[in-house]
Design an enzyme around this catalytic site. Structure first.
Site, PDB file in Angstrom:
ATOM      1  N   ASP A  20       0.520 -10.080   3.080  1.00  0.00           N
ATOM      2  CA  ASP A  20      -0.750  -9.811   3.762  1.00  0.00           C
ATOM      3  C   ASP A  20      -1.961  -9.906   2.842  1.00  0.00           C
ATOM      4  O   ASP A  20      -3.086 -10.001   3.316  1.00  0.00           O
ATOM      5  CB  ASP A  20      -0.712  -8.424   4.408  1.00  0.00           C
ATOM      6  CG  ASP A  20       0.285  -8.361   5.543  1.00  0.00           C
ATOM      7  OD1 ASP A  20       0.468  -9.389   6.208  1.00  0.00           O
ATOM      8  OD2 ASP A  20       0.890  -7.293   5.746  1.00  0.00           O
TER       9      ASP A  20
ATOM     10  N   ASN B 144       0.801  -1.223   0.000  1.00  0.00           N
ATOM     11  CA  ASN B 144       0.000   0.000   0.000  1.00  0.00           C
ATOM     12  C   ASN B 144       0.837   1.278   0.000  1.00  0.00           C
ATOM     13  O   ASN B 144       0.608   2.179  -0.803  1.00  0.00           O
ATOM     14  CB  ASN B 144      -0.918   0.003   1.231  1.00  0.00           C
ATOM     15  CG  ASN B 144      -2.193  -0.783   0.957  1.00  0.00           C
ATOM     16  OD1 ASN B 144      -2.791  -0.628  -0.098  1.00  0.00           O
ATOM     17  ND2 ASN B 144      -2.596  -1.609   1.897  1.00  0.00           N
TER      18      ASN B 144
ATOM     19  N   THR C 270       2.859  -8.296  -1.281  1.00  0.00           N
ATOM     20  CA  THR C 270       2.712  -8.353   0.169  1.00  0.00           C
ATOM     21  C   THR C 270       2.174  -9.718   0.577  1.00  0.00           C
ATOM     22  O   THR C 270       1.261 -10.245  -0.047  1.00  0.00           O
ATOM     23  CB  THR C 270       1.786  -7.261   0.749  1.00  0.00           C
ATOM     24  OG1 THR C 270       1.464  -7.613   2.096  1.00  0.00           O
ATOM     25  CG2 THR C 270       0.484  -7.149  -0.019  1.00  0.00           C
TER      26      THR C 270
END
Lengths: 409, 409
Positions: free
Chosen positions: A143, A113, A141
């Protein structure tokens, strides 16, 4: 392409972030870039004019293959957020001065991000000032919390590492289960999004009982309910395995790790220390139920275990790297490459290009309907989503018994 | 062989303990055993008459191969020390009653020091009472602390896992090293013997800086000296990696984990908790030097990560299992199979058979001369000893993206 390409890596690394770097390098060379520069430590290093000519390190096809299998950011990474343009124009002038000096045509940034925020600001600044450089982001990522892309490179390999390690932890725990009870709490990365923790569900299969409970940060954590569920399970089985996200929070928003152990744990030097959520909950279970408990953390290996990378993930990471160079070379700027899922079964994916303004600073969490009503496991839809991403191996190049990495001194 | 074979697994598991089980099964069948029984949860389960017919689970050659790749004790394990014969003869009578009932000719026990004590006592008892069963031990422990054998099966794979994971942790830590200092303390299993911690030295090579410091339990730990060494290192480099054994002790014999964090850490429920040595030392470094620190523990994966098993180790584990059955079938009892190193380069090994009375309850530690004078690293001799043991891979059988294990419900 007439000019040069520069590429940087930013934010927390993954097992496949260097596969994207390899993809950028390969496509840039294929499209005629004279030089492919690598920023050392992302935009932070670039501001100190730290960069390398990647051809000095990637000298042949074997190097490309080894780079694809090298964990963490080959070029080094940073957590550095550019100021708003109106706050500090000098920093932007400095960056563009360096880009002009290096004759950069395409600026590629591999990250999450915050990194997409960098792409957004630099492309905005170029438009405002009439600069011709193109800025394109490559998603990355573990995540999996980036908006608009079906998933992010790095997530599949982290999920494969977690599911494999959990299977091994379960076998280990069950081997010792005779005439005693054992509750194992496994803590998995993910502060706000439970994608990685949900991947614990993959451990269950024909040859493994799997974990019994899974708690994601998307659903408020109820400590009483948690203890009650474990009590119920222990009536029927002697070992219980639980996967929790490091980011689980109580209904009032307090992190479980703060609410409990954190507030009471003063280390030998009088400093307050946060215990992990798993350690706190393992202590809590031992206190409330009295059985033996074990806390397991996978630490940074979740994002760096390239020895267990998924082939789908390595290949997609390579693909988005190349697609970013292609997009920039064809005139796109202020964009991020995304992965579109073309088909679930058989799994197929393709790249797309989206406006980075719609992505930067957003955060995609697990849909509530992919979590059980009680908030203690994920649904079949979740499992169907993640399973294709862990498929296939990308065996290490083993030298003298250990995986070989490409190394930038 | 006219009768049957029974085999059990005991103590902490390893990544290859089931390869020994597979070796026992294969050789027992090859030598004409009518039945091969497996004790559930070692001698403790056997006392409750818990056993299985292994042919019900190992049905074909593929099952043998999958068993060799299955972590932890397939049959379940226990930590159970038999009383001295004069203390409790009933328990021995009970065991032999079961063995007679099952028509057992060879009793094979796969384990470490305590398990060899079981072999010793049972074979002594058989001699005292004129029983004809033969008792032979198969070595197993990641700790590598058994006497008389060059090394123990399980050690090589644990060493390979540790060296691989440390390479990945170092890459991860160095990726973030720009303009900040980071000290990472990695805690490795081994209460009294530093064999496993010393294997951290393998990470260093052409493509990796390796760890800077290694501390084994064999040498008293000096906290002041430790901090001083880190201060020196941080003058020249921004990241420092340290491997410590969980068992490091101060000069007065106190465990580092007790001396420091342990005494001050009271959890949220008012219970004293032992922090790990790595967490304590990471806090100490942060307190004394002020830099960022990170503590990493590999937890039970050190002994269960069969996805990274060494081929040498898997093959030797299989070999010693078979050699134990052969020895017992040929009349040996009260013996343990050992691994003799026939040659260093090229590495070659063979099995031998030793009197278990010379092995049981002994503990082999790292020779002082294989540790640097300052006690902060291992020598080339140590590295030459361990490197052959991590060679070669034994790729998992991957099913749907994850390693397949043989599973005993």
């Amino acid at each position: 392409m007439n000019g040069n390409v520069i590429v940087g890596q930013s934010g927390g690394p993954t097992a496949v972030i260097n596969s994207s770097l390899a993809g950028v390098f390969r496509t840039a060379i294929d499209r005629g870039a004279k030089k492919v520069y690598g920023m050392r430590y992302g935009i932070q290093g670039l501001l100190d004019e730290m960069y390398v000519d990647l051809s000095d390190y990637i000298k042949n096809e074997l190097d490309v293959e080894i780079l694809k299998r090298t964990p963490s950011a080959f070029l080094g990474t940073c957590r550095y957020k550019l100021p708003a343009i109106h706050e500090n124009q000098e920093i932007y002038d400095k960056i563009f001065e360096i880009l002009d000096k290096l004759d950069i045509e395409c600026f590629i940034y591999i990250g999450g991000n915050d990194s997409m925020d960098t792409i957004k600001k630099l492309s905005d600044y170029a438009i405002l000032t009439g600069k011709t450089q193109k800025f394109v982001g490559v998603p990355k990522t573990i995540d999996n919390d980036l908006a608009l892309t079906d998933h992010t490179p790095g997530y599949g390999s982290a999920a494969k590492y977690i599911a494999t390690s959990i299977k091994e932890v379960i076998r280990d725990g069950n081997g010792f289960s005779y005439r005693k009870q054992l509750v194992t709490v496994i803590e998995i990365m993910g502060r706000n999004a439970g994608w990685l923790t949900g991947a614990a569900a993959l451990a269950k299969g024909e040859d493994c009982e799997g974990v019994d409970l899974i708690y994601l940060p998307e659903v408020p954590f109820d400590t009483q309910d948690f203890i009650e569920e474990i009590r119920e399970l222990l009536k029927e089985k002697s070992t219980v395995f639980i996967a929790i996200s490091e980011g689980i929070r109580l209904a009032d928003g307090t992190y479980v790790s703060e609410a409990g152990g954190g507030s009471d744990y003063v280390d030998a030097f009088g400093h307050k220390q946060l215990t992990g959520s798993a350690t706190y909950l393992a202590n809590l279970i031992n206190h409330e139920i009295g059985c033996k408990t074990r806390a397991v953390e996978f630490s940074s290996l979740q994002r760096s275990a390239s020895h267990l990378a998924s082939r789908v993930d390595i290949n997609e990471a390579f693909m988005v790297g190349g697609a970013a160079v292609k997009a920039a070379d064809e005139g796109d700027s202020g964009k991020m490459v995304v992965i579109d899922r073309v088909s679930d079964d058989p799994y197929q994916s393709a790249t797309g290009v989206y406006d980075v303004h719609k992505i930067a600073n957003g955060e995609k969490t697990v849909p509530r309907e992919w979590i059980t009503e009680r908030g203690d496991y994920v649904t079949e839809d979740f499992i169907d989503y993640v399973r294709p991403l862990i498929q296939g191996d990308y065996p290490c190049v083993m030298v003298n018994g250990l995986p070989r990495h490409l190394y930038l001194k």
